[in-house]
Design a protein around this motif. Structure first.
Motif, mmCIF file in Angstrom:
data_model
loop_
_atom_site.group_PDB
_atom_site.id
_atom_site.type_symbol
_atom_site.label_atom_id
_atom_site.label_comp_id
_atom_site.label_asym_id
_atom_site.label_seq_id
_atom_site.Cartn_x
_atom_site.Cartn_y
_atom_site.Cartn_z
ATOM 1 N N UNK A 81 0.899 -1.086 0.119
ATOM 2 C CA UNK A 81 -0.343 0.264 0.176
ATOM 3 C C UNK A 81 0.688 1.204 0.226
ATOM 4 N N UNK A 82 2.444 1.191 -0.420
ATOM 5 C CA UNK A 82 3.080 2.296 0.333
ATOM 6 C C UNK A 82 4.112 2.348 -0.687
ATOM 7 N N UNK A 83 4.820 3.556 -0.722
ATOM 8 C CA UNK A 83 6.110 3.648 -1.587
ATOM 9 C C UNK A 83 7.142 4.635 -0.709
ATOM 10 N N UNK A 84 8.286 4.690 -0.920
ATOM 11 C CA UNK A 84 9.043 5.237 -0.309
ATOM 12 C C UNK A 84 10.185 6.050 -1.910
ATOM 13 N N UNK A 85 9.078 6.798 -2.597
ATOM 14 C CA UNK A 85 9.499 7.230 -4.081
ATOM 15 C C UNK A 85 10.850 8.207 -3.576
ATOM 16 N N UNK A 86 11.675 7.599 -4.651
ATOM 17 C CA UNK A 86 12.612 7.881 -4.431
ATOM 18 C C UNK A 86 13.887 8.826 -5.627
ATOM 19 N N UNK A 87 14.783 9.658 -5.239
ATOM 20 C CA UNK A 87 15.311 10.749 -6.225
ATOM 21 C C UNK A 87 16.352 9.829 -7.043
ATOM 22 N N UNK A 88 16.889 9.992 -7.987
ATOM 23 C CA UNK A 88 18.019 8.789 -8.797
ATOM 24 C C UNK A 88 18.563 10.029 -9.056
ATOM 25 N N UNK A 89 19.935 9.762 -9.287
ATOM 26 C CA UNK A 89 21.420 10.735 -9.597
ATOM 27 C C UNK A 89 21.116 10.447 -11.086
ATOM 28 N N UNK A 90 21.433 11.401 -11.427
ATOM 29 C CA UNK A 90 21.321 11.856 -12.725
ATOM 30 C C UNK A 90 22.109 12.713 -13.152
ATOM 31 N N UNK A 91 23.075 13.738 -12.623
ATOM 32 C CA UNK A 91 24.134 14.057 -13.412
ATOM 33 C C UNK A 91 24.935 14.315 -11.994
ATOM 34 N N UNK A 92 25.959 14.657 -11.807
ATOM 35 C CA UNK A 92 27.068 15.035 -10.867
ATOM 36 C C UNK A 92 28.402 15.684 -11.537
ATOM 37 N N UNK A 93 28.311 17.219 -11.051
ATOM 38 C CA UNK A 93 29.409 17.730 -11.537
ATOM 39 C C UNK A 93 30.636 18.574 -10.339
ATOM 40 N N UNK A 94 31.617 18.416 -10.298
ATOM 41 C CA UNK A 94 32.479 19.058 -9.155
ATOM 42 C C UNK A 94 32.747 20.336 -9.503
ATOM 43 N N UNK A 95 32.893 21.166 -8.476
ATOM 44 C CA UNK A 95 33.495 22.535 -9.188
ATOM 45 C C UNK A 95 34.845 22.198 -8.607
ATOM 46 N N UNK A 96 36.191 23.178 -8.938
ATOM 47 C CA UNK A 96 37.128 23.371 -8.452
ATOM 48 C C UNK A 96 37.413 24.104 -7.225
ATOM 49 N N UNK A 97 36.157 24.528 -5.856
ATOM 50 C CA UNK A 97 35.954 24.657 -5.176
ATOM 51 C C UNK A 97 35.923 23.956 -3.814
ATOM 52 N N UNK A 98 35.445 23.062 -4.317
ATOM 53 C CA UNK A 98 34.876 21.671 -3.662
ATOM 54 C C UNK A 98 33.769 21.544 -3.730
ATOM 55 N N UNK A 354 30.638 27.429 -7.256
ATOM 56 C CA UNK A 354 30.347 26.671 -8.195
ATOM 57 C C UNK A 354 29.644 26.601 -9.197
ATOM 58 N N UNK A 355 30.910 28.466 -9.929
ATOM 59 C CA UNK A 355 30.356 28.980 -10.139
ATOM 60 C C UNK A 355 30.796 28.620 -11.705
ATOM 61 N N UNK A 356 31.748 28.279 -12.164
ATOM 62 C CA UNK A 356 32.880 27.207 -12.528
ATOM 63 C C UNK A 356 31.528 26.236 -13.203
ATOM 64 N N UNK A 357 30.235 24.989 -12.657
ATOM 65 C CA UNK A 357 29.159 24.298 -12.811
ATOM 66 C C UNK A 357 28.011 24.586 -12.738
ATOM 67 N N UNK A 358 27.597 25.826 -13.151
ATOM 68 C CA UNK A 358 27.234 26.496 -13.004
ATOM 69 C C UNK A 358 25.889 26.239 -11.706
ATOM 70 N N UNK A 359 26.592 26.076 -10.352
ATOM 71 C CA UNK A 359 25.334 26.022 -9.671
ATOM 72 C C UNK A 359 25.878 26.988 -8.500
ATOM 73 N N UNK A 360 26.599 27.872 -9.315
ATOM 74 C CA UNK A 360 26.200 29.171 -7.518
ATOM 75 C C UNK A 360 24.586 30.132 -7.847
ATOM 76 N N UNK A 361 24.697 31.446 -6.782
ATOM 77 C CA UNK A 361 23.659 31.809 -6.945
ATOM 78 C C UNK A 361 22.313 31.941 -8.296
ATOM 79 N N UNK A 362 21.117 31.485 -8.337
ATOM 80 C CA UNK A 362 20.931 32.328 -9.507
ATOM 81 C C UNK A 362 20.992 31.161 -11.164
#
Length: 377
Positions: A81-98, A354-362
């Protein structure tokens, strides 16, 4: 029975099959709601609920089979009757700043992003609350997506569990919860998805869950004024306001929400916001070259904030292709900060991660909902 009465019987159509019972996303339930589900739907004793809850939200279980202190019969009952709805990792991008940006695929094929930002004294996760965003701020890439849908409480919390697993694995840590701080500044406007956000916060702060302190959680809003009051009344975490302008004329051009609730209305809501002793509201101010970074802007900002307990985070704009805005230089940003500081406003230039991986604010945007972003691994 006569022929007449026999032929007058109504012709009946076959009854439609009953609709299948709606399955329950247990990871989206508060402990109270899970207890009701366990006792009323499953017919089990109430003590089973905290057991399931701890598996979900302390250990981050993604299947019922992992819950080894539950009987096999109960696990099978849950699966039915129940599920644990997962999130599946699709992309991992690493920045030079960690910094690490994760892109997750949802059960319905949508994509969301969250950003892990480690530093010497904390491990922070930037969490998304919606797929896309309806606020359409002119300098933000997420705003170009429009709103696809709200995330469920389980999907909001699942980002935290998933990154905890990633950090444990990548950094060789044994603690179940290596993350120390959460900022709800990812994709979406958190207060536009308030009920699901509130449930997610209750899970994240619960002793039987990840047990984050209210001091280590910050929720950012563009300024949904009616919701700010509810947020202050119904949660106890920290508030951040994305202001980004010193006049209504400026803010109208870049933040459509200001046409409904202008700066005066927004600041009035902030003055009424219940603050614990010693707490301040954080104001985020994205510095855009030649738009809102003049000395005059700094002085107007001082006047706007003079009677509110505040901290100001100055964020040099992270340039996005096609949006037409440019970042303020380091020298100008420091001059702006110094003016605020000279007038006794605590102001900091926030380091963009994370600017270099488009991970920064906005910068969080999936560039559509189909193909992985460029440079995906």
């Amino acid at each position: 029975m006569s022929e007449t009465s026999a032929t007058s019987l109504p012709v009946t159509e076959p009854l439609p099959a009953p609709a299948p019972a709606k399955r329950v996303d247990v990871a989206s339930l508060s402990l109270e709601a899970l207890t009701c589900f366990v006792t009323e739907t499953l017919g089990e004793r109430a003590f089973r609920a905290p057991q399931i809850y701890r598996w979900l939200h302390q250990r981050g279980a993604t299947s019922f089979d992992e819950m080894t202190d539950l009987s096999k019969a109960l696990r099978e009952k849950l699966k039915a009757v129940a599920d644990i709805v997962p999130l599946v990792k699709d992309v991992e991008l690493r920045s030079i700043d960690g910094t690490i940006k994760y892109r997750w695929k949802t059960h319905d094929g949508r994509y969301i992003e969250s950003v892990y930002m480690p530093s010497e004294d904390r491990k922070t996760l930037c969490v998304s609350t919606q797929v896309g965003c309806a606020m359409a701020c002119g300098f933000c890439m997420t705003g170009t997506m429009g709103l696809k849908r709200n995330l469920t409480p389980g999907e909001i919390v699942a980002q935290v569990h998933a990154v905890n697993r990633e950090v444990r694995k990548n950094e060789g840590l044994e603690t179940l919860r290596p993350l120390s701080n959460l900022v709800f500044m990812g994709m979406g406007e958190p207060l536009h998805n308030f009920e699901n956000l509130k449930t997610a916060l209750s899970i994240l702060q619960s002793e039987d869950g990840p047990n984050f302190s209210h001091r280590h959680i910050t929720v950012s809003t563009v300024g949904l004024v009616p919701m700010i009051e509810r947020f202050g009344q119904e949660t106890d975490v920290k508030l951040a306001i994305s202001l980004n302008a010193s006049t209504d004329e400026q803010r109208n051009k870049t933040m459509p929400v200001n046409r409904k609730w202008n700066i005066a209305a927004l600041l009035d809501a902030c003055r009424k916001f219940p603050l614990r002793q010693g707490r301040r509201i954080t104001f985020e101010y994205v510095l855009i070259k030649g738009f809102n970074d003049a000395d005059e802007d700094a002085h107007r900002l001082i006047e706007l904030l003079k009677d509110i307990p505040v901290k100001v985070n100055l964020i040099p704009y992270n340039e996005n292709p096609g949006l037409g805005f440019h970042t303020t230089g380091e020298e100008r940003a420091e001059q702006f900060r110094a003016i605020l500081a000279d007038h006794h406003i605590a102001a900091y230039i926030r380091k963009n991660r994370g600017r270099d991986i488009a991970g920064a604010c906005g910068q969080l945007a999936n560039r559509g909902d189909a193909a992985p972003a460029d440079g995906a691994t």
